[in-house]
Design an enzyme around this catalytic site. Structure first.
Site, mmCIF file in Angstrom:
data_model
loop_
_atom_site.group_PDB
_atom_site.id
_atom_site.type_symbol
_atom_site.label_atom_id
_atom_site.label_comp_id
_atom_site.label_asym_id
_atom_site.label_seq_id
_atom_site.Cartn_x
_atom_site.Cartn_y
_atom_site.Cartn_z
ATOM 1 N N ASP A 60 0.849 -1.204 0.000
ATOM 2 C CA ASP A 60 0.000 0.000 0.000
ATOM 3 C C ASP A 60 0.878 1.245 0.000
ATOM 4 O OD1 ASP A 60 -2.998 -0.828 1.213
ATOM 5 O OD2 ASP A 60 -1.381 -2.179 1.743
ATOM 6 N N TYR A 62 2.131 4.740 1.649
ATOM 7 C CA TYR A 62 2.213 5.237 3.032
ATOM 8 C C TYR A 62 0.950 6.041 3.336
ATOM 9 C CZ TYR A 62 7.221 4.132 2.693
ATOM 10 O OH TYR A 62 8.435 3.508 2.526
ATOM 11 N N PHE A 73 7.815 2.388 -1.511
ATOM 12 C CA PHE A 73 8.924 2.581 -0.566
ATOM 13 C C PHE A 73 9.465 4.012 -0.521
ATOM 14 C CE2 PHE A 73 9.087 -2.010 -1.392
ATOM 15 C CZ PHE A 73 9.073 -2.502 -0.098
ATOM 16 N N HIS A 182 10.873 -9.253 4.074
ATOM 17 C CA HIS A 182 10.588 -7.830 3.885
ATOM 18 C C HIS A 182 11.589 -6.989 4.675
ATOM 19 C CE1 HIS A 182 8.251 -4.057 3.973
ATOM 20 N NE2 HIS A 182 7.624 -4.538 2.916
#
Length: 220
Positions: A60, A62, A73, A182
């Site tokens: 998703d 931020y 990211f 991750h």
């Protein structure tokens, strides 16, 4: 013409996308939603189909004010670097000696052919996962499938279980698929640190006659 525009036009005629469009439009009308409307498709705009060499799949956007701008990211200049990106920078420092920059703005990667693709492209403020399951996943799966059809070798980077779930879309043996934990602080020590994905990506690109990525994000 950016082939991604063709895909958007084709998908926009389908029932799921029409419902998705109506949902997203209503959300922007009644709530604060990120990123800004103009940046929903930023990843596809700044890294056009024919320029993609690397795909880094996020989940998703931020959900904090001023953070998301359409690239997975990445955060806008002047915004604190999120924890996952801090760990990405740490890994880059270990692998390639890149210094840790003072910002989290990854546009430099996008302009070199790194598609920073979230699988959900919008989110309601302070409400993570609020736009999951509304149709974005169908759309971004289509993007991934179309990229997989490319003849030119590419690297798909899948960090975490959610990104790894997209591996079933990748069937072209010309492409390199890299998987690990991750970079989140909850999982980075369980296989993200030391994965050498940035080195492996550049080695693969060079082996196939493509320009490697300059991963160093400069200070602003």
């Amino acid at each position: 013409m950016n082939y991604f525009k063709n895909i958007i036009e084709e998908e926009s005629k389908k029932d799921y996308y029409i419902k998705l469009h109506d949902f997203v439009y209503d959300e922007y009308e009644h709530y604060t939603v990120f990123p800004d409307k103009k940046n929903i498709y930023a990843a596809l705009k700044y890294t056009p189909y024919d320029k993609v060499k690397v795909v880094i799949i996020g989940q998703d956007p931020y959900h904090g004010t001023g953070e998301a701008h359409g690239l997975s990211f990445s955060v806008c200049p002047g915004i604190a670097i999120p924890p996952s990106l801090k760990n990405i920078y740490k890994e880059l420092n270990t692998e390639l000696g890149c210094y840790i920059p003072n910002n989290g703005y990854l546009m430099k990667w996008a302009m070199q052919g790194v598609l920073l693709l979230n699988t959900v492209l919008t989110v309601r403020k302070d409400t993570p996962a609020s736009h999951r399951g509304k149709g974005w996943e169908i759309f971004t799966d289509k993007i991934i499938e179309e990229l997989d059809k490319k003849d030119e070798p590419m690297v798909f980077i899948l960090w975490g279980n959610f990104a790894k779930s997209k591996e079933n879309l990748l069937k072209n043996p010309k492409h390199l698929v890299l998987k690990s934990a991750h970079p989140s602080p909850f999982s980075a020590n369980h296989g993200f640190f030391g994965n050498n994905h940035f080195i492996k990506t550049n080695e693969y690109l060079k082996k196939n006659g493509l320009e490697p990525i300059d991963w160093q994000i400069e200070n602003i």
